[in-house]
Design a protein around this motif. Structure first.
Motif, PDB file in Angstrom:
ATOM      1  N   GLY A   1      15.575  -4.255 -13.731  1.00  0.00           N
ATOM      2  CA  GLY A   1      14.474  -4.696 -12.878  1.00  0.00           C
ATOM      3  C   GLY A   1      13.331  -3.691 -12.862  1.00  0.00           C
ATOM      4  N   ASP A   2      13.660  -2.411 -12.793  1.00  0.00           N
ATOM      5  CA  ASP A   2      12.638  -1.366 -12.784  1.00  0.00           C
ATOM      6  C   ASP A   2      11.854  -1.331 -14.093  1.00  0.00           C
ATOM      7  OD1 ASP A   2      13.408  -0.655 -10.237  1.00  0.00           O
ATOM      8  OD2 ASP A   2      14.507   1.153 -10.854  1.00  0.00           O
ATOM      9  N   LEU A   3      12.507  -1.662 -15.191  1.00  0.00           N
ATOM     10  CA  LEU A   3      11.848  -1.661 -16.494  1.00  0.00           C
ATOM     11  C   LEU A   3      11.071  -2.950 -16.749  1.00  0.00           C
ATOM     12  CD1 LEU A   3      14.676  -0.105 -18.703  1.00  0.00           C
ATOM     13  CD2 LEU A   3      12.569   0.997 -17.937  1.00  0.00           C
ATOM     14  N   GLY A   4      11.238  -3.940 -15.857  1.00  0.00           N
ATOM     15  CA  GLY A   4      10.540  -5.211 -16.017  1.00  0.00           C
ATOM     16  C   GLY A   4      11.162  -6.120 -17.060  1.00  0.00           C
ATOM     17  N   HIS A   5      12.458  -5.938 -17.348  1.00  0.00           N
ATOM     18  CA  HIS A   5      13.138  -6.747 -18.361  1.00  0.00           C
ATOM     19  C   HIS A   5      14.078  -7.787 -17.758  1.00  0.00           C
ATOM     20  CE1 HIS A   5      11.613  -4.243 -21.534  1.00  0.00           C
ATOM     21  NE2 HIS A   5      12.163  -3.162 -21.021  1.00  0.00           N
ATOM     22  N   ALA A   6      13.924  -8.089 -16.488  1.00  0.00           N
ATOM     23  CA  ALA A   6      14.879  -8.973 -15.806  1.00  0.00           C
ATOM     24  C   ALA A   6      14.997 -10.338 -16.472  1.00  0.00           C
ATOM     25  CB  ALA A   6      14.494  -9.121 -14.339  1.00  0.00           C
ATOM     26  N   GLY A   7      13.932 -10.876 -17.044  1.00  0.00           N
ATOM     27  CA  GLY A   7      13.998 -12.184 -17.680  1.00  0.00           C
ATOM     28  C   GLY A   7      14.637 -12.163 -19.052  1.00  0.00           C
ATOM     29  N   ALA A   8      14.554 -11.033 -19.739  1.00  0.00           N
ATOM     30  CA  ALA A   8      15.053 -10.950 -21.112  1.00  0.00           C
ATOM     31  C   ALA A   8      16.499 -10.483 -21.188  1.00  0.00           C
ATOM     32  CB  ALA A   8      14.174 -10.013 -21.929  1.00  0.00           C
ATOM     33  N   LEU A   9      16.906  -9.629 -20.250  1.00  0.00           N
ATOM     34  CA  LEU A   9      18.247  -9.061 -20.297  1.00  0.00           C
ATOM     35  C   LEU A   9      19.133  -9.670 -19.230  1.00  0.00           C
ATOM     36  CD1 LEU A   9      17.395  -5.286 -20.798  1.00  0.00           C
ATOM     37  CD2 LEU A   9      18.066  -6.947 -22.534  1.00  0.00           C
ATOM     38  N   GLU A  10      20.337 -10.028 -19.635  1.00  0.00           N
ATOM     39  CA  GLU A  10      21.315 -10.592 -18.715  1.00  0.00           C
ATOM     40  C   GLU A  10      22.477  -9.614 -18.587  1.00  0.00           C
ATOM     41  OE1 GLU A  10      24.040 -14.622 -18.268  1.00  0.00           O
ATOM     42  OE2 GLU A  10      22.797 -14.360 -20.045  1.00  0.00           O
ATOM     43  N   VAL A  11      22.826  -9.286 -17.350  1.00  0.00           N
ATOM     44  CA  VAL A  11      23.928  -8.371 -17.073  1.00  0.00           C
ATOM     45  C   VAL A  11      25.077  -9.186 -16.492  1.00  0.00           C
ATOM     46  CG1 VAL A  11      24.659  -6.318 -15.816  1.00  0.00           C
ATOM     47  CG2 VAL A  11      22.285  -6.526 -16.578  1.00  0.00           C
ATOM     48  N   VAL A  12      26.266  -9.033 -17.076  1.00  0.00           N
ATOM     49  CA  VAL A  12      27.424  -9.814 -16.651  1.00  0.00           C
ATOM     50  C   VAL A  12      28.609  -8.874 -16.470  1.00  0.00           C
ATOM     51  CG1 VAL A  12      28.938 -11.733 -17.245  1.00  0.00           C
ATOM     52  CG2 VAL A  12      26.575 -11.744 -18.041  1.00  0.00           C
ATOM     53  N   LEU A  13      29.241  -8.946 -15.305  1.00  0.00           N
ATOM     54  CA  LEU A  13      30.462  -8.189 -15.049  1.00  0.00           C
ATOM     55  C   LEU A  13      31.621  -9.171 -15.068  1.00  0.00           C
ATOM     56  CD1 LEU A  13      31.841  -5.512 -14.352  1.00  0.00           C
ATOM     57  CD2 LEU A  13      31.405  -6.024 -11.944  1.00  0.00           C
TER      58      LEU A  13
ATOM     59  N   GLY B   1      18.445 -11.979 -28.985  1.00  0.00           N
ATOM     60  CA  GLY B   1      19.571 -12.849 -29.289  1.00  0.00           C
ATOM     61  C   GLY B   1      20.840 -12.103 -29.629  1.00  0.00           C
ATOM     62  N   GLU B   2      21.049 -10.963 -28.934  1.00  0.00           N
ATOM     63  CA  GLU B   2      22.251 -10.198 -29.245  1.00  0.00           C
ATOM     64  C   GLU B   2      22.788  -9.430 -28.044  1.00  0.00           C
ATOM     65  OE1 GLU B   2      20.257  -6.128 -31.068  1.00  0.00           O
ATOM     66  OE2 GLU B   2      20.818  -7.733 -32.441  1.00  0.00           O
ATOM     67  N   LEU B   3      24.065  -9.179 -28.125  1.00  0.00           N
ATOM     68  CA  LEU B   3      24.749  -8.359 -27.134  1.00  0.00           C
ATOM     69  C   LEU B   3      24.369  -6.911 -27.416  1.00  0.00           C
ATOM     70  CD1 LEU B   3      26.894  -8.520 -24.845  1.00  0.00           C
ATOM     71  CD2 LEU B   3      28.610  -8.095 -26.609  1.00  0.00           C
TER      72      LEU B   3
ATOM     73  N   LEU C   1      31.480  -4.756 -18.545  1.00  0.00           N
ATOM     74  CA  LEU C   1      30.067  -4.969 -18.235  1.00  0.00           C
ATOM     75  C   LEU C   1      29.345  -5.275 -19.544  1.00  0.00           C
ATOM     76  CD1 LEU C   1      27.877  -4.832 -16.006  1.00  0.00           C
ATOM     77  CD2 LEU C   1      27.537  -2.456 -16.658  1.00  0.00           C
ATOM     78  N   LEU C   2      28.771  -6.475 -19.625  1.00  0.00           N
ATOM     79  CA  LEU C   2      28.052  -6.902 -20.819  1.00  0.00           C
ATOM     80  C   LEU C   2      26.565  -6.957 -20.513  1.00  0.00           C
ATOM     81  CD1 LEU C   2      30.192 -10.033 -21.817  1.00  0.00           C
ATOM     82  CD2 LEU C   2      30.664  -7.633 -22.301  1.00  0.00           C
ATOM     83  N   VAL C   3      25.758  -6.551 -21.484  1.00  0.00           N
ATOM     84  CA  VAL C   3      24.307  -6.705 -21.386  1.00  0.00           C
ATOM     85  C   VAL C   3      23.859  -7.465 -22.627  1.00  0.00           C
ATOM     86  CG1 VAL C   3      22.063  -5.569 -21.211  1.00  0.00           C
ATOM     87  CG2 VAL C   3      24.064  -4.546 -20.092  1.00  0.00           C
ATOM     88  N   PHE C   4      23.278  -8.639 -22.385  1.00  0.00           N
ATOM     89  CA  PHE C   4      22.814  -9.503 -23.471  1.00  0.00           C
ATOM     90  C   PHE C   4      21.299  -9.574 -23.442  1.00  0.00           C
ATOM     91  CE2 PHE C   4      21.808 -13.365 -25.703  1.00  0.00           C
ATOM     92  CZ  PHE C   4      22.678 -13.336 -26.784  1.00  0.00           C
TER      93      PHE C   4
ATOM     94  N   TYR D   1      28.356 -14.790 -25.909  1.00  0.00           N
ATOM     95  CA  TYR D   1      27.707 -13.485 -25.908  1.00  0.00           C
ATOM     96  C   TYR D   1      28.004 -12.715 -27.196  1.00  0.00           C
ATOM     97  CZ  TYR D   1      26.846 -14.179 -20.962  1.00  0.00           C
ATOM     98  OH  TYR D   1      26.418 -14.681 -19.759  1.00  0.00           O
ATOM     99  N   PHE D   2      29.123 -13.025 -27.832  1.00  0.00           N
ATOM    100  CA  PHE D   2      29.562 -12.267 -28.997  1.00  0.00           C
ATOM    101  C   PHE D   2      29.181 -12.923 -30.319  1.00  0.00           C
ATOM    102  CE2 PHE D   2      32.143 -10.885 -25.487  1.00  0.00           C
ATOM    103  CZ  PHE D   2      32.217  -9.524 -25.668  1.00  0.00           C
ATOM    104  N   ASP D   3      28.999 -14.235 -30.313  1.00  0.00           N
ATOM    105  CA  ASP D   3      28.699 -14.922 -31.573  1.00  0.00           C
ATOM    106  C   ASP D   3      27.237 -15.352 -31.693  1.00  0.00           C
ATOM    107  OD1 ASP D   3      28.405 -17.203 -30.003  1.00  0.00           O
ATOM    108  OD2 ASP D   3      30.213 -18.180 -30.738  1.00  0.00           O
ATOM    109  N   GLY D   4      26.409 -15.013 -30.709  1.00  0.00           N
ATOM    110  CA  GLY D   4      24.985 -15.326 -30.773  1.00  0.00           C
ATOM    111  C   GLY D   4      24.609 -16.682 -30.223  1.00  0.00           C
ATOM    112  N   SER D   5      25.573 -17.507 -29.836  1.00  0.00           N
ATOM    113  CA  SER D   5      25.230 -18.844 -29.354  1.00  0.00           C
ATOM    114  C   SER D   5      24.529 -18.822 -27.999  1.00  0.00           C
ATOM    115  CB  SER D   5      26.458 -19.755 -29.318  1.00  0.00           C
ATOM    116  OG  SER D   5      27.434 -19.259 -28.441  1.00  0.00           O
TER     117      SER D   5
END
Length: 87
Positions: free
Chosen positions: A44-56, A17-19, A9-12, A72-76
């Motif tokens: 979503g509850d924190l209101g960060h849905a646009g800034a944070l990406e969750v990837v499984l 601009g970082e993991l 589970l990754l959160v970017f 996700y790991f090199d900043g690109s």
């Protein structure tokens, strides 16, 4: 190398601009999916849905994930967000 699919589970954070986190769940698919759903709710509850990406991601290893999802790991991933607006 294991034959079982490993779950990560990754959160970017696109604003920074970082993991910001990587969680490993081994082959426990249910626990990984539950954690994914909880993280999506939390963001979503924190209101960060646009800034944070969750990837499984399912893969044989974290090393493979770092190759297949290097953005996700090199900043690109942060750069691609800004380049998309240039099209």
């Amino acid at each position: 190398m294991s034959d079982a699919i490993q779950h990560f589970l990754l959160v970017f954070d696109h604003d920074r601009g970082e993991l910001v986190s990587v969680q490993e769940f081994g082959s426990d698919e249910k626990r990984a999916m539950d954690a994914y759903a909880e993280k999506e709710r939390e963001i979503g509850d924190l209101g960060h849905a646009g800034a944070l990406e969750v990837v499984l991601i399912g893969s044989d290893s974290l090393d493979t994930v770092k190759l297949t999802h290097a953005n996700y790991f090199d900043g690109s991933a942060a750069v691609s967000k800004y380049l998309a607006g240039l099209r």
